[in-house]
Structures are given as structure tokens and as C-alpha cells.
Design an enzyme around this catalytic site. Sequence first.
Site, PDB file in Angstrom:
ATOM      1  N   THR A  12       0.467  -0.849   0.155  1.00 52.81           N
ATOM      2  CA  THR A  12      -0.158   0.215  -0.060  1.00 52.81           C
ATOM      3  C   THR A  12       0.581   1.268   0.060  1.00 52.81           C
ATOM      4  O   THR A  12       1.631   1.096   0.914  1.00 52.81           O
ATOM      5  CB  THR A  12      -0.923   0.134   1.170  1.00 52.81           C
ATOM      6  OG1 THR A  12      -1.578  -1.220   0.938  1.00 52.81           O
ATOM      7  CG2 THR A  12      -2.075   1.052   1.134  1.00 52.81           C
ATOM      8  N   LYS A  44      -7.670   0.504   0.658  1.00 50.81           N
ATOM      9  CA  LYS A  44      -7.180   1.125   2.270  1.00 50.81           C
ATOM     10  C   LYS A  44      -7.398   2.254   2.509  1.00 50.81           C
ATOM     11  O   LYS A  44      -6.360   2.797   2.991  1.00 50.81           O
ATOM     12  CB  LYS A  44      -5.651   0.567   2.422  1.00 50.81           C
ATOM     13  CG  LYS A  44      -5.346  -0.897   2.598  1.00 50.81           C
ATOM     14  CD  LYS A  44      -4.188  -1.429   3.009  1.00 50.81           C
ATOM     15  CE  LYS A  44      -3.714  -2.269   3.424  1.00 50.81           C
ATOM     16  NZ  LYS A  44      -2.572  -3.061   3.880  1.00 50.81           N
ATOM     17  N   GLY A  58      -7.074   7.324   5.144  1.00 50.73           N
ATOM     18  CA  GLY A  58      -6.369   5.880   4.578  1.00 50.73           C
ATOM     19  C   GLY A  58      -4.825   5.185   5.622  1.00 50.73           C
ATOM     20  O   GLY A  58      -4.394   5.646   6.829  1.00 50.73           O
ATOM     21  N   SER A 137       4.642   2.024   1.329  1.00 52.21           N
ATOM     22  CA  SER A 137       5.731   1.499   0.696  1.00 52.21           C
ATOM     23  C   SER A 137       6.636   2.309  -0.548  1.00 52.21           C
ATOM     24  O   SER A 137       8.142   2.410  -0.890  1.00 52.21           O
ATOM     25  CB  SER A 137       5.645   0.106  -0.054  1.00 52.21           C
ATOM     26  OG  SER A 137       4.906  -0.878   0.783  1.00 52.21           O
ATOM     27  N   CYS A 171       8.004   2.119  -7.947  1.00 46.53           N
ATOM     28  CA  CYS A 171       7.376   1.288  -6.638  1.00 46.53           C
ATOM     29  C   CYS A 171       7.040  -0.472  -7.410  1.00 46.53           C
ATOM     30  O   CYS A 171       6.299  -0.443  -7.352  1.00 46.53           O
ATOM     31  CB  CYS A 171       7.144   1.770  -5.561  1.00 46.53           C
ATOM     32  SG  CYS A 171       7.462   0.828  -4.245  1.00 46.53           S
ATOM     33  N   THR A 174       3.530  -1.247  -5.066  1.00 41.49           N
ATOM     34  CA  THR A 174       2.886  -0.226  -5.707  1.00 41.49           C
ATOM     35  C   THR A 174       1.961   0.037  -7.044  1.00 41.49           C
ATOM     36  O   THR A 174       2.702  -0.487  -8.016  1.00 41.49           O
ATOM     37  CB  THR A 174       2.802   1.528  -5.900  1.00 41.49           C
ATOM     38  OG1 THR A 174       3.452   2.138  -4.385  1.00 41.49           O
ATOM     39  CG2 THR A 174       1.751   2.675  -5.998  1.00 41.49           C
TER      40      THR A 174
END
Length: 185
Positions: A12, A44, A58, A137, A171, A174
Amino acid sequence: MADDRFPGWHGTTILAVRRGGKVVVAGDGQVSVGQTVMKGTARKVRRLSLGGRDVVVGFAGSTADAFTLLERLEKKLEASPGQLQRACVDLAKDWRMDKYLRNLEAMLIVTDGTDLLVVTGAGDVLEPEHDVAAIGSGGNFALAAARGLLQSDLDAEAVARQAMQIAADICVYTNGRLTVEVLEA
């Protein structure tokens, strides 16, 4: 976020952008274990409606831990309606001091459309600079992208969506499957 009990767990990216009388909170849906995507559609980002007032949260980290914190935040908001900062400070105090809560592995971005706060288990309640906050992340990638995009004429939602896409391109933890919530100030 990853911890020693679950090595290799990542998941996330959450980004919040405040601009033009709106606050947008966007979160991707990826949860990974090592090099494997376990789920690509985790949700989330949540909207809480308490007493006619909306709050968007969040969270990054352990989902079960985050839901525990969301329940606690709801109780704090019910105890002090319309006082988001106070509710978040009270939550952070409990989180840090309670012997069970202090082991929870999560971070929260919380907004009521006016206040924008990052809440951590270290007892921090931070109001971010530059009207942008990011956790998780890919949080630093999304944060950098959003800050750059704030130099454009894009509205808050467009900044959040494009920044999250940039984070997803960089990333590996993600993805581009977003949950987006918008609050008016």
C-alpha cells in the site's frame, strides 16, 4: 510496511493532497510478499461518517491493526465531535501508552476536509507541510511526484491520481488500482 514477524510483506501507498478547497486521499491496492503480489485490490482508504461529518482515513501497514485503530478513532471522534486534531492526539496517546496497542503496525492519514494529519504509533500527530502527505511502501515516490505536480494547474484529484501513477511506475510495491475519496473543505 514490513516487520520482523512477516519478512518480505509490503503493501500500500497512501497519498493525500489538499488544494482548491478539497482534500483527496488516494490509496493503491497492492499487498506483496517478497516478489509475489498477494492481492491487487485491497481497499485501504475508508470514509467514516459520524454525526453528519465525514472523515477519510487512509492506512498503510497491517490491515487488522489498522481496523483496530479505525475503531478507536471512531470512538474518539464520537467523544469529541468536530475535533479531529483532538481525537487524533487522544488516539496517538492511547496507541503509544497502551501495552496492546503499542504493538500495532500501521500508519494513518486522516482528514475531515479541513485538517490533514498523519498519525503514527510513535505518538506523532503531524500536519504535513506543502499540503501533501504520503505513507506506505511507495509513499516517498508519491510524495515527491505530488509536490512536483503541485507546480501545475491540476486540481487536487488530478494531482493525486497522477502522483500515484508515477509511484506505481517506480515502486514495485505500488499498483495503479486506486481507491480515491474526496472531501470538500
